[in-house]
Scaffold this active site. Structure first.
Site, short mmCIF file in Angstrom:
data_model
loop_
_atom_site.label_atom_id
_atom_site.label_comp_id
_atom_site.label_asym_id
_atom_site.label_seq_id
_atom_site.Cartn_x
_atom_site.Cartn_y
_atom_site.Cartn_z
CG HIS A 105 -39.82 24.71 9.41
ND1 HIS A 105 -41.19 24.81 9.43
CD2 HIS A 105 -39.53 23.55 10.05
CE1 HIS A 105 -41.70 23.77 10.07
NE2 HIS A 105 -40.71 22.99 10.45
CD GLU A 122 -38.46 21.40 13.40
OE1 GLU A 122 -39.19 20.62 14.02
OE2 GLU A 122 -38.85 22.08 12.43
CG HIS A 180 -38.80 18.35 8.74
ND1 HIS A 180 -38.36 19.59 8.35
CD2 HIS A 180 -39.83 18.56 9.59
CE1 HIS A 180 -39.10 20.51 8.95
NE2 HIS A 180 -40.00 19.91 9.72
NE ARG A 200 -49.94 21.27 5.96
CZ ARG A 200 -50.76 22.29 6.24
NH1 ARG A 200 -51.48 22.84 5.30
NH2 ARG A 200 -50.84 22.75 7.47
#
Length: 326
Positions: A105, A122, A180, A200
């Protein structure tokens, strides 16, 4: 305007190619006629999926509408001054019946430039893990962009990624830029910035029910990735019973774990922020202003800034992820 009270929201269910049935069987949530459910969004200010209040005088009101009406009373003056009418956190449950794609991200700066959005930092709390479950976070050695590109193009991307064995109770903090993926067999609670931007990188050559591969974002990811290697990727903490244990602090959220066998009074008057409880085990009842609000495993509740003190009562014990913005 109606007085603010502890707020629950209607769950938003997400069908995913890698999703399973633990949200239904373990968290006891009704996924309806979805073939599987990979994610639930429990509290969301993402424009395409804004949460709606479930219960009480504000039933049916959207989180966006509440923010416009109540502003700092809902989220805290400092938080409102910084984020305005966008609720700053997204809370999810994720059920990985298969490995998620390897992804990354962007940070705030890159996300603003490319998407006029916040970035996405996150954290994960592992609620349940099948034996042998793993996840990927970061690289297993120092990396350059060219070495990464060579491994990706050569079909060896998995060889350079850091794989971790996972157990229930583990916490992983993932700053924007960290490559991740969540591995097969994991049920996770995720707290993140309000953003749905994902690059992605690799999807295990999967195809959907029409035989199509999902889109990759190979070029977009290059500038987003943090290529450094870190000595420790898991967030280390010492579990304690009947104590509030701090686990994560960053500019976007602070999260504590509350694993309690008995009731407790929480004083939040020192905060200029809302507070979110994510119940990951057991159940309890919040008492505020003479009213009772039951919360059970798999549910989340938002305590507006105007609520500075609550009583938590339980007969079973409970475990909560307690999050706010400092």
């Amino acid at each position: 305007m109606s007085a603010l009270y502890p707020l629950k929201f209607k769950t938003i269910y997400k069908d995913k190619i890698w999703g399973g049935h633990k949200i239904q069987t373990y968290l006891h949530k009704d996924i309806g006629d979805l073939p599987n459910c990979g994610e639930t969004w429990e509290i969301s200010g993402v424009k395409s999926d804004v949460s709606v209040v479930d219960g009480g005088a504000l039933e049916g009101q959207s989180l966006a509408t509440l923010l416009e009406q109540y502003q700092g009373q809902l989220v805290g003056d400092k938080v409102y001054a910084h984020f305005g009418n966008i609720f700053p956190l997204l809370v999810k449950f994720i059920d990985a019946n298969d490995d998620l794609s390897v992804q990354v991200h962007p940070n705030d700066e890159l996300a603003k430039e490319r998407h006029n959005s916040f970035g996405k930092t996150e954290m994960w709390y592992v609620i349940e893990a099948d034996p042998g479950s793993t996840l990927i976070t970061g690289f297993n050695r120092e990396m350059t962009e060219q070495e990464y590109v060579d491994a990706l193009n050569g079909g060896h991307i998995m060889d350079i990624l850091n794989k971790e064995n996972v157990a229930a109770g583990d916490v992983y903090f993932l700053p924007a830029g960290r490559v991740h993926t969540i591995g097969k067999g994991l049920l996770i609670a995720e707290i993140q910035q309000t953003s749905d931007i994902t690059y992605r990188i690799y999807d295990f050559d999967r195809v959907d029910d029409r035989g199509n591969k999902r889109e990759l974002h190979t070029q977009e990811a290059l500038a987003a990735i943090d290529y450094k290697h870190y000595d420790e990727y898991k967030t280390l903490y010492t579990p304690q019973i009947d104590e509030t244990v701090h686990v994560v602090s960053c500019p976007y959220f602070t999260t504590n774990i509350m694993d309690f066998t008995e009731g407790v009074t929480k004083d939040y008057s020192f905060l200029d922020s809302f507070v979110i409880h994510v119940c990951v085990a057991g159940e309890y009842t919040i008492t505020h202003d003479g009213a009772a609000y039951p919360v059970k495993m798999g549910e989340c509740i938002l305590l507006p800034k105007t609520i500075e003190r609550v009583e938590l009562a339980t007969t079973t014990g409970f475990k909560i992820l307690e999050s706010y913005i400092e």
